[in-house]
Design an enzyme around this catalytic site. Structure first.
Site, PDB file in Angstrom:
ATOM      1  N   ARG A  42      21.783  -2.004  22.599  1.00 20.84           N
ATOM      2  CA  ARG A  42      20.430  -2.553  22.480  1.00 20.84           C
ATOM      3  C   ARG A  42      20.184  -3.477  23.682  1.00 20.84           C
ATOM      4  NH1 ARG A  42      18.317  -4.568  16.921  1.00 20.84           N
ATOM      5  NH2 ARG A  42      16.382  -3.914  17.932  1.00 20.84           N
TER       6      ARG A  42
ATOM      7  N   ARG B 126      21.938  -6.270  12.510  1.00 17.54           N
ATOM      8  CA  ARG B 126      20.879  -6.664  13.436  1.00 17.54           C
ATOM      9  C   ARG B 126      20.761  -8.177  13.408  1.00 17.54           C
ATOM     10  NH1 ARG B 126      18.711  -9.383  10.026  1.00 17.54           N
ATOM     11  NH2 ARG B 126      17.070  -9.795  11.523  1.00 17.54           N
ATOM     12  N   GLY B 127      19.949  -8.709  14.335  1.00 20.25           N
ATOM     13  CA  GLY B 127      19.903 -10.150  14.534  1.00 20.25           C
ATOM     14  C   GLY B 127      20.750 -10.469  15.756  1.00 20.25           C
ATOM     15  N   ALA B 128      20.151 -11.176  16.727  1.00 19.81           N
ATOM     16  CA  ALA B 128      20.831 -11.398  18.007  1.00 19.81           C
ATOM     17  C   ALA B 128      22.227 -12.012  17.841  1.00 19.81           C
ATOM     18  CB  ALA B 128      19.942 -12.262  18.909  1.00 19.81           C
TER      19      ALA B 128
ATOM     20  N   ASP C  84      15.576 -13.609  20.731  1.00 18.88           N
ATOM     21  CA  ASP C  84      16.599 -12.654  21.172  1.00 18.88           C
ATOM     22  C   ASP C  84      17.009 -12.887  22.618  1.00 18.88           C
ATOM     23  OD1 ASP C  84      15.057 -11.238  18.844  1.00 18.88           O
ATOM     24  OD2 ASP C  84      17.001 -10.243  19.018  1.00 18.88           O
TER      25      ASP C  84
ATOM     26  N   ASN D 275      11.287 -12.082  21.252  1.00 21.31           N
ATOM     27  CA  ASN D 275      11.687 -12.048  19.846  1.00 21.31           C
ATOM     28  C   ASN D 275      11.029 -10.826  19.215  1.00 21.31           C
ATOM     29  OD1 ASN D 275      13.110 -13.265  17.601  1.00 21.31           O
ATOM     30  ND2 ASN D 275      11.120 -13.781  16.741  1.00 21.31           N
ATOM     31  N   LYS D 276      11.337 -10.587  17.952  1.00 22.33           N
ATOM     32  CA  LYS D 276      10.845  -9.429  17.207  1.00 22.33           C
ATOM     33  C   LYS D 276       9.339  -9.224  17.422  1.00 22.33           C
ATOM     34  CE  LYS D 276      12.694  -7.080  15.398  1.00 22.33           C
ATOM     35  NZ  LYS D 276      13.096  -5.829  16.128  1.00 22.33           N
TER      36      LYS D 276
ATOM     37  N   GLN E  82      12.005  -6.312   8.126  1.00 28.68           N
ATOM     38  CA  GLN E  82      13.100  -7.281   7.948  1.00 28.68           C
ATOM     39  C   GLN E  82      12.661  -8.496   7.141  1.00 28.68           C
ATOM     40  OE1 GLN E  82      12.202  -5.904  10.862  1.00 28.68           O
ATOM     41  NE2 GLN E  82      13.958  -5.486  12.182  1.00 28.68           N
TER      42      GLN E  82
END
Lengths: 348, 348
Positions: B89, B46-48, B236, B246-247, B195
């Site tokens: 995603r 995970r993580g853009a 993101d 973003n998250k 996270q």
């Protein structure tokens, strides 16, 4: 059944153990005032109104077990007990409010220590009954603010479990539902102790109010995208100017709601109002043990590194300008809060 | 070791399994593109930036296992693979950005299917190497914004684990620490997948950066009481006007910081910028499975009622006006964002 009830035959305080919910409904029985102090500290009982009344019964237990032979000596024992009970949690003012009221009762004139004991029990019972009556009155005022079709975000637990019975903010929501209004609640899970995910979700299930649990940090998304009509939460201490200390996260929620033109209500009995404090910066904020944050699991394993540390403030302060109104048993209080709070407190 | 690495001898993509951290450091090996799709969906990676490069290697695996006998037929197989990988995603634009780049590479002229395979692998390797180089460049620009003595709130994980190596926002913090600046990080735990509590805390422990984990909802308290100097998080997808997806939770954090005059920075490679979108309302927001919210434990027991339901948006949009600046590998971009983002993208 009430969240806490006095058992006259056993001379015990019976409580629902809120740490065991929702997986288990358990009662515990306390027969000394240090046990009551402990139950407040470890959050067996929580919620500002509930801990106030619990402390009042703690004073009854202190009187019952006091070995004092005269009223004056018993008053000294009661003062010691009040100090211990009062130090259990610092933020909610309902606790010192209840203890002051019990000490004032004790300061009357009594023929015997048994008379003093009887009067303290009668006073604690009155406080418990008043709490339920107040909450019903609050709900009647508050439900007027809820419209058919509303989606409401609620933070922490302010239901029957947070009070002797019925609840404050959640009592408002429950009454609106019982009035036939079609409402939906987004339940903030309320980290770290998850009072929303555990207790509010459990209560709403019982009342058959439709709800979804959300992570606290998701509230902003629902607010910004126009999916929420109102925000309701309780209060642990309200300063003279209307600033409200409440469960950690209330501030960010109120700010996001206010920014997106969604009304924000803090629902409180007037016993939560502390006119001695100029503003919210004077409210003591409890910082609890870091393990409440760190004791997390993810997929069945510890979620934090073994050497991790945490900060754990249990409350925050929402500045008065973010509130649409404060809902009390005396009515709905609108700005300017400083004037209007003083007014309802003078009328009491 | 990188978060993801190509193993040439085994023709496999090796990844750190981010679901197992911090309790276990585990590597997994993927040898088909559907396995890569699955690893992105279930957040093994995970993580853009990391999912962009993972998808690029997914395209390499699609080419390796394609049974096409000619370049044109292999391009058709690659288009199918890109669609599947791209659907894993929806929010981060790095994923379609990486896939487009791989398809553009495939659109060149090749003598044989093996030439095409070789060039795709070389391109994916370049993207991985570029990611690390970009992050170092970003860190150099970003670390200038951090002062000795700063307390910084960081949301989600944007470290080495969220990228091929080094990280974006957390890379900035790491570099500032390595420059000898005395800093302290308040780590948002970042519900529901934690996270922050799991991955950022683990990385900061490795780098020996002092930190404390906080509940996401506690950030407002620290901001309002003047205990925080800066807020840093990743991104993101950034729309043309500077709105950042973003998250989940980034919006409430940025709003509380901005309201309390604390600077807010989103740290992003330019591959995160999507000039095709007018503003953040056009960014698709992924809603993930409700079990991510509901699968909670409290004192070893389920924390939510058996019949509970949840909403689980995985991202939110922070409006551009809440940012002090966006930090990219091309430099620090200040308002007006619409002009200045277009300028750095033209210069590229």
């Amino acid at each position: 059944m009430r969240t806490l009830e006095w058992d006259s035959s056993k001379q015990q305080l019976q409580m629902i153990d809120q740490r065991a919910l929702p997986s288990k409904f358990e009662l515990i029985y306390l027969d000394t005032y240090p046990a009551v102090t402990q139950s407040i500290k470890n959050m067996t009982v929580r919620g500002a109104p509930a801990i106030g009344v619990a402390a009042a019964f703690g004073m009854v237990l202190a009187a019952i077990h006091s070995t004092a032979n005269d009223v004056e000596a018993m008053r000294r024992d009661l003062t010691v007990a009040a100090e211990e009970l009062g130090a259990s949690r610092p933020t909610a003012v309902n606790l010192p409010w209840a203890l002051k009221r019990m000490l004032r009762t004790a300061s009357g004139s009594f023929e015997s220590v048994q008379d003093l004991r009887d009067e303290l029990l009668a006073e604690a019972q009155r406080m418990a009954d008043e709490d339920v009556a107040l909450n019903c009155q609050i709900a009647a005022f508050g439900a007027e603010l809820i419209d058919d079709g509303d989606t409401i975000i609620h933070h922490c637990n302010t239901g029957a479990l947070a009070t002797v019975d019925w609840g404050t903010a959640l009592g408002v929501i429950r009454l609106a539902h019982e009035q036939g209004k079609n409402i939906h609640v987004l339940v903030d899970e309320t980290r770290p102790r998850l009072q929303g995910a555990r207790l509010t979700a459990w209560e709403l299930s019982q009342y058959k109010v439709p709800y979804d649990i959300i992570s606290d940090n998701a509230a902003g998304h629902f607010l910004r995208t126009g999916q929420v009509n109102k925000v309701f939460f309780g209060g642990d201490r309200v300063a003279r100017n209307g600033d409200v200390a409440n469960k950690i996260g209330s501030y960010m929620l109120a700010l996001a709601a206010n920014t997106n033109h969604v009304p924000v209500y803090s629902v409180i009995p007037t016993s939560t109002i502390d006119l001695e404090l100029k503003n919210g910066d004077e409210i003591p904020i409890e910082e609890r043990d870091q393990d409440e944050v760190l004791n997390l699991q993810f997929r069945g394993k510890p979620a934090t590194p073994a050497n991790a540390s945490a900060r754990n403030p249990a409350f925050d302060v929402t500045p008065h300008e973010l509130f649409t109104a404060l809902v009390t048993e005396e009515g709905v209080v609108y700005p300017p809060f400083e004037n209007n709070l003083q007014k309802i407190m003078q009328d009491k």
